[in-house]
Scaffold this motif. Sequence first.
Motif, short mmCIF file in Angstrom:
data_model
loop_
_atom_site.label_atom_id
_atom_site.label_comp_id
_atom_site.label_asym_id
_atom_site.label_seq_id
_atom_site.Cartn_x
_atom_site.Cartn_y
_atom_site.Cartn_z
N ARG A 239 -13.22 11.85 -43.60
CA ARG A 239 -14.37 12.76 -43.82
C ARG A 239 -14.36 13.82 -43.04
NH1 ARG A 239 -19.67 10.72 -46.22
NH2 ARG A 239 -19.90 13.06 -45.80
N ALA B 135 -11.59 16.14 -44.10
CA ALA B 135 -11.83 16.86 -45.35
C ALA B 135 -12.67 17.89 -44.86
CB ALA B 135 -12.58 15.95 -46.27
N GLU B 136 -13.54 17.73 -44.02
CA GLU B 136 -14.50 18.70 -43.25
C GLU B 136 -13.85 20.11 -42.85
OE1 GLU B 136 -18.40 20.41 -42.64
OE2 GLU B 136 -17.57 18.92 -44.15
N VAL C 7 -10.85 20.78 -43.45
CA VAL C 7 -10.12 21.59 -44.39
C VAL C 7 -11.10 22.66 -45.07
CG1 VAL C 7 -8.89 21.38 -46.69
CG2 VAL C 7 -8.30 19.89 -44.66
N ARG C 8 -12.28 22.11 -45.16
CA ARG C 8 -13.18 22.91 -46.03
C ARG C 8 -13.69 23.91 -44.98
NH1 ARG C 8 -18.44 24.09 -45.96
NH2 ARG C 8 -19.00 22.51 -44.24
N LEU C 9 -13.92 23.71 -43.72
CA LEU C 9 -14.35 24.78 -42.99
C LEU C 9 -13.01 25.93 -42.72
CD1 LEU C 9 -16.17 22.78 -40.22
CD2 LEU C 9 -17.02 24.31 -42.15
N ARG C 10 -11.94 25.53 -42.73
CA ARG C 10 -10.83 26.43 -42.45
C ARG C 10 -10.63 27.30 -43.69
NH1 ARG C 10 -5.95 22.37 -39.92
NH2 ARG C 10 -7.00 22.59 -37.70
N ARG C 11 -10.89 26.67 -44.99
CA ARG C 11 -10.81 27.55 -46.03
C ARG C 11 -11.90 28.36 -46.09
NH1 ARG C 11 -11.45 23.67 -50.31
NH2 ARG C 11 -9.78 22.54 -49.39
N GLU C 12 -13.19 28.13 -45.80
CA GLU C 12 -14.42 29.05 -45.64
C GLU C 12 -14.01 30.08 -44.33
OE1 GLU C 12 -18.75 28.55 -44.10
OE2 GLU C 12 -18.14 26.82 -45.46
N LYS D 45 -11.41 32.76 -45.87
CA LYS D 45 -12.29 33.66 -46.90
C LYS D 45 -13.08 34.78 -46.14
CE LYS D 45 -15.28 33.72 -50.79
NZ LYS D 45 -15.82 34.74 -50.71
#
Length: 140
Positions: free
Chosen positions: A76, A79-80, A82-87, A90
């Motif tokens: 988890r 995954a978090e 990865v999501r924060l790096r993507r955000e 952007k």
Amino acid sequence: MTKSTGKVPFRTLEEKLSILEKYEAAPHGQKGAVLREYRVSAHAVGTWAYARDHDGFAATPTGKRSSRDGGMTPKRQSAEIVRLRRELAKAQADQEILKAALESAGKAHALLEKLAESAEPAPLQTLSGKKQSQASSPTD
């Protein structure tokens, strides 16, 4: 040989996590030995792993949360991250676009100021004024 009663032994959350950790750490070919040692099925271990990874072990029957990593499992957390790096990527791209737009607007403003300074104001003439000046001028 001991006789099985058919009952599933009660295991605490700590016991389940310990067995799961030993199972996952076991090399390929030795996982069955861990299952036999603790008298657990592969299905049960899979269910525990799923519950761990999907916050199913977040609250115990007493209502206390697990203290492991603040309730986040490594999967988890990954995954978090990865999501924060993507955000973040952007947001950084949006910031670059905004900087470029602001710079362009500043350049356009400076150009318009220079054009306004260099332009000489021409006297306003009306259409009827032009006709009168043409009629009164002696071109004969």
